[in-house]
Design a protein around this motif. Structure first.
Motif, PDB file in Angstrom:
ATOM      1  N   SER A 131       0.719  -1.363  -0.130  1.00 43.95           N
ATOM      2  CA  SER A 131      -0.025   0.172  -0.109  1.00 43.95           C
ATOM      3  C   SER A 131       0.672   1.252  -0.080  1.00 43.95           C
ATOM      4  O   SER A 131       2.173   1.203   0.174  1.00 43.95           O
ATOM      5  CB  SER A 131      -1.133   0.085   1.194  1.00 43.95           C
ATOM      6  N   GLU A 146      -5.598   3.546   7.050  1.00 44.08           N
ATOM      7  CA  GLU A 146      -6.325   2.430   6.630  1.00 44.08           C
ATOM      8  C   GLU A 146      -6.781   1.762   7.716  1.00 44.08           C
ATOM      9  O   GLU A 146      -6.290   0.929   8.221  1.00 44.08           O
ATOM     10  CB  GLU A 146      -4.977   1.508   5.883  1.00 44.08           C
ATOM     11  N   ALA A 150      -6.860  -2.014   2.614  1.00 41.24           N
ATOM     12  CA  ALA A 150      -7.551  -1.440   1.324  1.00 41.24           C
ATOM     13  C   ALA A 150      -8.444  -0.683   1.516  1.00 41.24           C
ATOM     14  O   ALA A 150      -9.250  -0.153   0.729  1.00 41.24           O
ATOM     15  CB  ALA A 150      -8.052  -2.602   0.214  1.00 41.24           C
ATOM     16  N   SER A 151      -8.788  -0.072   2.519  1.00 43.25           N
ATOM     17  CA  SER A 151      -9.777   0.878   3.057  1.00 43.25           C
ATOM     18  C   SER A 151      -9.132   2.302   3.407  1.00 43.25           C
ATOM     19  O   SER A 151      -8.808   2.422   4.512  1.00 43.25           O
ATOM     20  CB  SER A 151     -10.668   0.380   4.146  1.00 43.25           C
ATOM     21  N   TYR A 152      -8.755   3.262   2.408  1.00 43.46           N
ATOM     22  CA  TYR A 152      -8.227   4.207   2.630  1.00 43.46           C
ATOM     23  C   TYR A 152      -8.735   5.496   3.077  1.00 43.46           C
ATOM     24  O   TYR A 152     -10.029   5.545   2.621  1.00 43.46           O
ATOM     25  CB  TYR A 152      -7.398   4.838   1.371  1.00 43.46           C
ATOM     26  N   ASN A 189      -8.072   2.981  -3.590  1.00 50.05           N
ATOM     27  CA  ASN A 189      -7.480   1.556  -3.519  1.00 50.05           C
ATOM     28  C   ASN A 189      -7.666   0.616  -4.748  1.00 50.05           C
ATOM     29  O   ASN A 189      -7.197  -0.396  -4.731  1.00 50.05           O
ATOM     30  CB  ASN A 189      -8.476   1.124  -2.468  1.00 50.05           C
ATOM     31  N   ASP A 192      -2.378  -0.459  -7.306  1.00 50.78           N
ATOM     32  CA  ASP A 192      -1.346  -1.066  -6.830  1.00 50.78           C
ATOM     33  C   ASP A 192      -0.069  -0.203  -6.980  1.00 50.78           C
ATOM     34  O   ASP A 192      -0.129   0.791  -7.794  1.00 50.78           O
ATOM     35  CB  ASP A 192      -1.116  -2.342  -7.604  1.00 50.78           C
ATOM     36  N   ARG A 278      -7.195  -8.475  -4.311  1.00 47.39           N
ATOM     37  CA  ARG A 278      -7.135  -7.560  -5.328  1.00 47.39           C
ATOM     38  C   ARG A 278      -6.387  -7.927  -6.565  1.00 47.39           C
ATOM     39  O   ARG A 278      -5.031  -8.413  -6.392  1.00 47.39           O
ATOM     40  CB  ARG A 278      -6.622  -6.017  -5.101  1.00 47.39           C
ATOM     41  N   TYR A 306     -12.679  -6.435  -0.643  1.00 50.43           N
ATOM     42  CA  TYR A 306     -12.164  -6.615   0.682  1.00 50.43           C
ATOM     43  C   TYR A 306     -13.270  -6.559   1.756  1.00 50.43           C
ATOM     44  O   TYR A 306     -14.355  -6.024   1.686  1.00 50.43           O
ATOM     45  CB  TYR A 306     -11.132  -5.284   1.211  1.00 50.43           C
TER      46      TYR A 306
END
Length: 747
Positions: A131, A146, A150-152, A189, A192, A278, A306
């Motif tokens: 990340s 985070e 993946a939860s920004y 998210n 990459d 992902r 996610y």
């Protein structure tokens, strides 16, 4: 006869492949440089030996590219002359040599009248490569959270107050196109790390050029130009079931080339129900049809899933920080998102004075979000573009630059909210056809009043509208077509940059910003339409100083930001997050970045010892804020740490061994507007050690090991603000380890 043939063939062969001895030295001390990679166009790549020498077969003059981690890349045509001497310049971090593109103007950082931070590719790879969080958090004034993998949530100068989830109040661009959707949300998210090469972060309002967003702008760029034919692969493993692998290929074609990569990342997560899966595919092509124009195209497809473990109260954290919020597992609280982007960029140089850059894009997205309280499904389609004309000229004896352009985005979404029965969509509650449009024109005038003084005047005219056509409503309300049109907003900016000498400068600016509510703030999850929500408006006053002297680089900025119509969050009786305008805030701060090389000699065993410090002092408060009959005026701004300090240590050796060490201190911060609940201060320590090398001129190898949260601190990397039922905390992993290998081959 045979005695004559063999000598003749030998003479012909020798004359066809004349061997050239290339010696590479340091331009400062004239010592040979071993391990320099020499890329030979149309031939086999070579590397210099311990004496700085490489033997290359050349039949005619050829363009060679010389690269070494401690030196500037050099491209030079070499003749087959027997012996050639090449001198390389050592790399420096001198701010006078750094060029940034902030505010659409390519100028040295010293002459940029704004607070700009760069995140370079090598900084992204100082940490675990899963990340952007750690690399971005090393920059003063920038905070990436985070709450789950993946939860920004991104905050630039405290801009996350109105972001219970997702990225808002910040404009994000990727390869020149707006990655922020026309509805005001940003699916960061989906990317990459391999989709990002370099990043520029503008801190504070930049609406005069980039439109909506009081927090700032993030410009992300992936690798565009193809310099060599190369295939590569990465493998990354770690605690909590982490597995990430990547395959990539780059192929030169004429003056351009194509590239493609595929990345798959998955993990079980530290907490219960916090897994992520992902898959990202990217293909790019870069062409140069003529000397006057360049053409680039990109395709990005992401399949992201996610799980959302949910926030805990303090008792639950003490009991078991790895547990999920009750109900999250049974209701399969999660997000599944499939998204496809296609973009086309074109640059045209009309003449030496005028050029144009234009980018267009199209995007489709399928989105599903089962949550504890409901189940959301969305199918979205959007398109848009951005164009910019730049003219360099003179007004009398004063050099000037005029920049003018516009941006347009259109989005159409079928958004449906259902009941959630054990993780499955139940009866529809309400359904909307959403149409969102965002558009603005921008102009910027720059004048060099003297060779050392640059004046900038800029402004944008902004237009936005939401059409919410409710086709189904299971409540007592009748379906209706609703329109929220925001008044056109003109946003100006005034800035000055003054170069004191060749290595230091000061800058100052006054800039306005605005941020309309996103569609998720207007159309809430329990079905209400908050059509009266107003756009935030603010004015930012800023003064900064940059300097390079000796081994030191210094960048310091002080600012005062006055924000009106502040959008804040609160929860209703069911725990649904809602939004309202609540008075104003005063945001005063100082941001400082200092780096210096204790030792730098590409010829020695230890090639570099570098230290970096970043301090953020954000002293924000509610100036006039009444909520639910309570007066919170004078309270500290929710979710903002007043003091943050980052220390970095980097060591690089001649043998390819490197060591990165990072320490981050985060001061305690309030979690509710009343300032009665705080997250405690914490210290994060992480390190990565590795080895990278080049073999036989064509093979790149790297192996590394790392550790995060070495001190095993208990903390939340992202908290729920003003949380219902005191569920504030999203516990982050304790001490954890990772490692990986990378292999590349140039052909």
């Amino acid at each position: 006869m045979q005695k004559l043939i063999f000598p003749i063939l030998f003479i012909v062969f020798s004359s066809s492949y004349a061997q050239t001895s290339v010696k590479v030295i340091d331009v400062q001390n004239e010592l040979p440089i071993p391990g320099v990679l020499i890329k030979v166009e149309g031939g086999k790549n070579q590397s210099t030996d311990k004496n700085g020498v490489a033997q290359i077969n050349l039949t005619k003059p050829n363009e060679l590219v010389f690269s070494h981690i401690g030196y500037q890349i050099l491209t030079q045509v070499v003749n087959p002359d027997g012996e050639v001497l090449i001198a390389l310049n050592p790399l420096t971090n001198d701010l006078s040599t750094v060029t940034v593109t902030a505010f659409e103007t390519d100028r040295p950082l010293l002459m940029q009248a704004s607070a700009v931070s760069r995140v370079l590719e090598n900084e992204l790879y100082r940490f675990n490569e899963t990340s952007i969080v750690n690399a971005f958090n090393t920059k003063a004034g920038v905070r990436v959270e985070e709450r789950a993998p993946a939860s920004y949530r991104i905050s630039i100068r405290g801009s996350s107050l109105r972001s219970p989830f997702g990225v808002r109040n910040i404009k994000v661009y990727w390869n020149g196109i707006p990655f922020t959707s026309p509805d005001g949300t940003t699916p960061l998210n989906l990317l990459d790390l391999s989709n990002i090469q370099n990043t520029e972060i503008i801190k504070g309002p930049a609406s005069s050029i980039y439109g909506a967003g009081n927090g700032g702008v993030i410009n992300l760029e992936s690798r565009m130009g193809i310099e060599e034919n190369r295939i590569s692969t990465d493998l990354n493993i770690g605690d909590f079931g982490l597995l990430r692998y990547r395959f990539g290929i780059e192929q030169q074609i004429g003056n351009g080339g194509i590239s493609a990569s595929y990345v798959h990342q998955k993990s079980d997560g530290y907490r219960e129900h916090s897994g992520v899966d992902r898959k990202v595919f990217q293909m790019a092509a870069h062409m140069k049809p003529s000397e006057k124009q360049e053409l680039s195209t990109q395709i990005l497809y992401t399949d992201l899933y996610y799980e959302i473990p949910g926030a805990l109260n303090s008792d639950q954290v003490v009991e078991n920080p790895r547990q999920a919020r009750p109900g999250s597992v049974d209701q399969n609280s999660s997000i599944s998102q499939k998204s496809l982007y296609g973009l086309l960029s074109h640059t045209y140089q009309f003449n030496e004075y005028l050029d144009n850059q234009t980018s267009v894009f199209v995007n489709t997205t399928d989105f599903e979000n089962p949550f504890i309280l409901d189940y959301k499904k969305e199918t979205a389609f959007s398109y848009g573009g951005r164009t910019k004309f730049t003219r360099n000229d003179k007004l009398g004896k004063f050099p000037i630059r005029i920049i003018a352009g516009g941006e347009y985005q259109f989005g159409k979404t079928l958004a449906q909210n259902f009941g959630n029965r054990n993780g499955q969509a139940d009866t529809v509650r309400f359904s909307d056809d959403l149409i969102t449009t965002q558009a603005f024109l921008f102009q910027q005038f720059e004048m060099e009043l003297t060779p050392a003084l640059l004046l900038t005047l800029a402004a944008s005219e902004n237009f936005s509208k939401y059409d919410i056509n409710r086709t189904i409503d299971a409540s007592a309300n009748e379906p209706a077509d609703n329109v929220r049109r925001f008044d056109p907003i003109i946003v100006p900016r005034f800035a000055l940059a003054y170069k004191i000498n060749n290595t230091s400068a000061v800058h100052g600016s006054i800039s306005s910003g605005f941020s309309p509510p996103s569609i998720d703030e207007v159309r809430t999850n329990e079905g209400s339409l908050n059509l009266g929500l107003e756009a935030e408006r603010g004015v930012n006053y800023e003064l900064g100083y940059r300097s390079s002297f000796g081994i030191f680089n210094i960048d310091v900025t002080g600012f005062y930001f006055k924000l009106d119509q502040t959008i804040t969050t609160f929860a209703n009786e069911q725990g649904v997050v809602l939004f309202r305008n609540a008075g104003s805030t005063n945001q005063r701060g100082v941001e400082a970045q200092v780096d210096y090389s204790l030792w730098k000699n590409p010829q020695s065993i230890i090639q570099e010892l570098k230290i970096n410090h970043a301090f953020t002092g954000h002293y924000f408060e509610f100036a006039d804020f009444n909520s639910g009959g309570n007066d919170f005026s004078g309270n500290q701004l929710t979710g903002v740490s007043p003091n943050t300090l980052v220390n970095q240590f980097d060591l690089r050796t001649k043998f390819g061994v490197y060591l990165n060490f990072t320490h981050q201190y985060v001061d305690k911060l309030p979690l509710n507007d009343a300032n009665t609940v705080y997250q405690d201060a914490y210290n994060l320590v992480g390190s990565r050690i590795g080895w990278r090398s080049v073999f036989m001129g064509n093979w790149d190898l790297e192996a590394y090991l790392g550790v995060d949260n070495l001190l095993d601190e208990s903390y939340s990397l992202g908290n729920d603000l003003n949380a219902f039922a005191n569920r504030f905390f999203q516990p982050a992993p304790g001490r954890n380890y990772y490692g990986g290998v990378k292999v590349g081959y140039r052909f």
